[in-house]
Design a protein around this motif. Structure first.
Motif, PDB file in Angstrom:
ATOM      1  N   SER A 115      26.655 -15.573 -33.193  1.00  0.00           N
ATOM      2  CA  SER A 115      26.292 -15.928 -31.828  1.00  0.00           C
ATOM      3  C   SER A 115      24.912 -15.096 -32.338  1.00  0.00           C
ATOM      4  N   SER A 116      24.753 -13.771 -32.439  1.00  0.00           N
ATOM      5  CA  SER A 116      23.790 -13.047 -32.687  1.00  0.00           C
ATOM      6  C   SER A 116      22.532 -13.588 -34.378  1.00  0.00           C
ATOM      7  N   GLU A 117      23.518 -13.922 -34.997  1.00  0.00           N
ATOM      8  CA  GLU A 117      22.829 -14.611 -36.258  1.00  0.00           C
ATOM      9  C   GLU A 117      21.550 -15.270 -35.811  1.00  0.00           C
ATOM     10  N   ALA A 118      22.622 -16.677 -34.688  1.00  0.00           N
ATOM     11  CA  ALA A 118      22.146 -17.647 -34.511  1.00  0.00           C
ATOM     12  C   ALA A 118      20.766 -17.976 -33.535  1.00  0.00           C
ATOM     13  N   TYR A 119      21.076 -16.969 -32.503  1.00  0.00           N
ATOM     14  CA  TYR A 119      20.005 -16.850 -31.375  1.00  0.00           C
ATOM     15  C   TYR A 119      19.075 -16.048 -32.164  1.00  0.00           C
ATOM     16  N   GLN A 120      18.874 -15.201 -31.820  1.00  0.00           N
ATOM     17  CA  GLN A 120      18.487 -13.713 -32.674  1.00  0.00           C
ATOM     18  C   GLN A 120      17.786 -13.924 -33.980  1.00  0.00           C
ATOM     19  N   GLY A 121      19.071 -13.997 -34.690  1.00  0.00           N
ATOM     20  CA  GLY A 121      18.439 -14.374 -36.091  1.00  0.00           C
ATOM     21  C   GLY A 121      17.571 -15.293 -36.508  1.00  0.00           C
ATOM     22  N   GLY A 122      18.459 -16.579 -35.674  1.00  0.00           N
ATOM     23  CA  GLY A 122      17.216 -18.064 -35.983  1.00  0.00           C
ATOM     24  C   GLY A 122      16.215 -18.433 -34.508  1.00  0.00           C
ATOM     25  N   GLY A 123      17.015 -18.076 -33.730  1.00  0.00           N
ATOM     26  CA  GLY A 123      16.220 -18.677 -32.844  1.00  0.00           C
ATOM     27  C   GLY A 123      14.645 -17.918 -32.605  1.00  0.00           C
ATOM     28  N   ARG A 124      14.621 -16.293 -32.206  1.00  0.00           N
ATOM     29  CA  ARG A 124      13.962 -15.499 -31.931  1.00  0.00           C
ATOM     30  C   ARG A 124      13.030 -15.174 -33.137  1.00  0.00           C
ATOM     31  N   GLN A 125      13.658 -15.906 -34.681  1.00  0.00           N
ATOM     32  CA  GLN A 125      13.142 -15.215 -35.519  1.00  0.00           C
ATOM     33  C   GLN A 125      13.582 -14.117 -36.067  1.00  0.00           C
ATOM     34  N   LEU A 126      14.210 -13.514 -35.754  1.00  0.00           N
ATOM     35  CA  LEU A 126      14.450 -12.063 -36.175  1.00  0.00           C
ATOM     36  C   LEU A 126      15.217 -11.899 -38.098  1.00  0.00           C
ATOM     37  N   GLY A 127      15.826 -13.059 -37.700  1.00  0.00           N
ATOM     38  CA  GLY A 127      16.118 -12.765 -39.672  1.00  0.00           C
ATOM     39  C   GLY A 127      17.608 -12.735 -39.566  1.00  0.00           C
ATOM     40  N   SER A 128      18.750 -13.439 -40.247  1.00  0.00           N
ATOM     41  CA  SER A 128      20.071 -12.685 -40.672  1.00  0.00           C
ATOM     42  C   SER A 128      20.192 -11.779 -41.366  1.00  0.00           C
ATOM     43  N   ASP A 129      19.134 -11.134 -42.408  1.00  0.00           N
ATOM     44  CA  ASP A 129      19.749  -9.495 -42.744  1.00  0.00           C
ATOM     45  C   ASP A 129      19.335  -8.891 -41.940  1.00  0.00           C
ATOM     46  N   ARG A 130      19.019  -8.608 -40.747  1.00  0.00           N
ATOM     47  CA  ARG A 130      18.597  -7.807 -40.073  1.00  0.00           C
ATOM     48  C   ARG A 130      19.689  -7.479 -39.584  1.00  0.00           C
ATOM     49  N   VAL A 131      20.151  -8.807 -38.203  1.00  0.00           N
ATOM     50  CA  VAL A 131      21.134  -9.251 -37.861  1.00  0.00           C
ATOM     51  C   VAL A 131      22.508  -8.370 -38.634  1.00  0.00           C
ATOM     52  N   GLU A 177      22.663 -19.202 -15.472  1.00  0.00           N
ATOM     53  CA  GLU A 177      23.070 -18.511 -16.910  1.00  0.00           C
ATOM     54  C   GLU A 177      22.563 -18.953 -18.390  1.00  0.00           C
ATOM     55  N   ASN A 178      21.066 -19.056 -17.751  1.00  0.00           N
ATOM     56  CA  ASN A 178      20.160 -20.552 -18.476  1.00  0.00           C
ATOM     57  C   ASN A 178      18.696 -19.942 -19.144  1.00  0.00           C
ATOM     58  N   ARG A 179      18.652 -18.616 -19.305  1.00  0.00           N
ATOM     59  CA  ARG A 179      17.774 -18.063 -19.586  1.00  0.00           C
ATOM     60  C   ARG A 179      17.060 -18.073 -20.797  1.00  0.00           C
ATOM     61  N   PHE A 180      18.797 -18.331 -21.669  1.00  0.00           N
ATOM     62  CA  PHE A 180      18.123 -19.151 -23.526  1.00  0.00           C
ATOM     63  C   PHE A 180      18.220 -20.770 -23.279  1.00  0.00           C
ATOM     64  N   GLU A 181      18.368 -21.394 -22.113  1.00  0.00           N
ATOM     65  CA  GLU A 181      18.268 -22.907 -22.165  1.00  0.00           C
ATOM     66  C   GLU A 181      16.538 -23.504 -21.878  1.00  0.00           C
ATOM     67  N   ALA A 182      16.107 -21.923 -21.270  1.00  0.00           N
ATOM     68  CA  ALA A 182      14.270 -21.869 -20.673  1.00  0.00           C
ATOM     69  C   ALA A 182      13.983 -22.327 -22.284  1.00  0.00           C
ATOM     70  N   GLU A 183      14.480 -21.829 -23.701  1.00  0.00           N
ATOM     71  CA  GLU A 183      13.666 -22.080 -24.049  1.00  0.00           C
ATOM     72  C   GLU A 183      13.032 -23.821 -24.895  1.00  0.00           C
ATOM     73  N   GLY A 184      12.816 -23.811 -25.858  1.00  0.00           N
ATOM     74  CA  GLY A 184      12.012 -25.363 -26.257  1.00  0.00           C
ATOM     75  C   GLY A 184      12.725 -25.345 -27.374  1.00  0.00           C
ATOM     76  N   GLU A 185      12.902 -26.854 -27.683  1.00  0.00           N
ATOM     77  CA  GLU A 185      13.786 -27.634 -28.809  1.00  0.00           C
ATOM     78  C   GLU A 185      13.275 -27.113 -29.863  1.00  0.00           C
ATOM     79  N   ALA A 186      12.295 -26.274 -30.435  1.00  0.00           N
ATOM     80  CA  ALA A 186      12.136 -26.030 -31.763  1.00  0.00           C
ATOM     81  C   ALA A 186      12.961 -24.627 -32.060  1.00  0.00           C
ATOM     82  N   PHE A 187      13.081 -23.681 -30.764  1.00  0.00           N
ATOM     83  CA  PHE A 187      14.040 -23.048 -30.289  1.00  0.00           C
ATOM     84  C   PHE A 187      15.548 -23.143 -30.731  1.00  0.00           C
ATOM     85  N   PHE A 188      15.874 -24.009 -29.807  1.00  0.00           N
ATOM     86  CA  PHE A 188      17.378 -24.860 -30.450  1.00  0.00           C
ATOM     87  C   PHE A 188      17.818 -25.000 -31.181  1.00  0.00           C
ATOM     88  N   ARG A 189      16.578 -25.832 -32.126  1.00  0.00           N
ATOM     89  CA  ARG A 189      17.274 -26.379 -33.802  1.00  0.00           C
ATOM     90  C   ARG A 189      17.055 -24.932 -34.985  1.00  0.00           C
TER      91      ARG A 189
END
Length: 237
Positions: A115-131, A177-189
């Motif tokens: 989940s961290s790799e998907a949401y923070q690494g992908g969604g927040r664009q921190l990258g998988s390597d960092r996670v 519990e919808n802080r993440f759901e408030a993000e736009g469609e690009a985030f979830f893609r």
């Protein structure tokens, strides 16, 4: 769906299974159904969620998931978000997961490092390597024996998540519990694409379930995990 999980682990007595997917994917429902099925066969699985399931974890969950948090605290930086997720995870491993596995229990966990790799690494664009580097440092690279990944279309997941959180907010007097759901469609893609990449990278561990009814998917999960589950559960069906 992905390929079969590898051989049953021999380095520890218990079994650690995680459930992953975007918000609204149905993962929590499938975890609950598997837990009920295991109980019906005489087992008592440990059921966890991340963040949460410890005193520290529930405090972290309230900060990270409630959409009102940033109105009080200000914007949460992506790296701070990642650090809090791993603080929750480290506490849960030490306090609950490792002791349960050492006692021979089956542990079912709603979200883990994927989940961290998907949401923070992908969604927040921190990258998988960092996670993954943080995972190695904080969790000693500790991974589940198998991961069930529910991955319906992005639009389906978002619609379900919004409906669920509206019901949660009504039940809990405005909390959500919808802080993440408030993000736009690009985030979830980006989240969706990150999950796809994880499954491609680790097909032996990650089992993908995309479409189907609730009971149909539940039966498929039981069947594909049958060779890992303790013998006392009998034949999957």
């Amino acid at each position: 769906m992905g390929t079969e999980v590898g051989a049953a682990p021999t380095s520890r007595r218990g079994l650690f299974l995680t459930f992953e997917g975007p918000d609204g994917s149905g993962k929590t429902t499938q975890l609950r159904l598997l837990a009920e099925w295991l109980r019906s066969r005489g087992l008592d699985p440990v059921v966890l969620r991340q963040p949460g399931s410890t005193a520290l974890g529930e405090r972290i969950r309230a900060i990270l998931l409630d959409s009102r948090s940033e109105a009080v605290l200000g914007p949460i930086a992506p790296l701070a978000e990642l650090a809090l997720m791993f603080a929750d995870r480290a506490q849960q491993i030490a306090e609950v997961i490792q002791p349960a596995l050492e006692a021979g229990r089956v542990v079912l966990c709603d979200r883990y490092t994927d989940s961290s790799e998907a949401y923070q690494g992908g969604g927040r664009q921190l990258g998988s390597d960092r996670v993954l580097a943080v995972h190695r440092a904080i969790c000693n690279g500790f991974q589940p024996d198998a991961t069930v990944l529910l991955l319906p279309d992005v639009e389906v997941s978002l619609a379900r998540a919004q409906q669920r959180n509206a019901a949660f907010q009504q039940k809990h007097g405005g909390a959500d519990e919808n802080r993440f759901e408030a993000e736009g469609e690009a985030f979830f893609r980006r989240v969706h694409a990150a999950y796809e990449a994880i499954a491609d990278r680790e097909p032996e561990r990650v089992l993908i379930f995309r479409d189907g009814g609730i009971e149909e998917i539940a039966a498929a999960i039981r069947s594909r995990l049958a060779h890992l589950l303790p013998e006392s559960t009998g034949t999957a069906g």
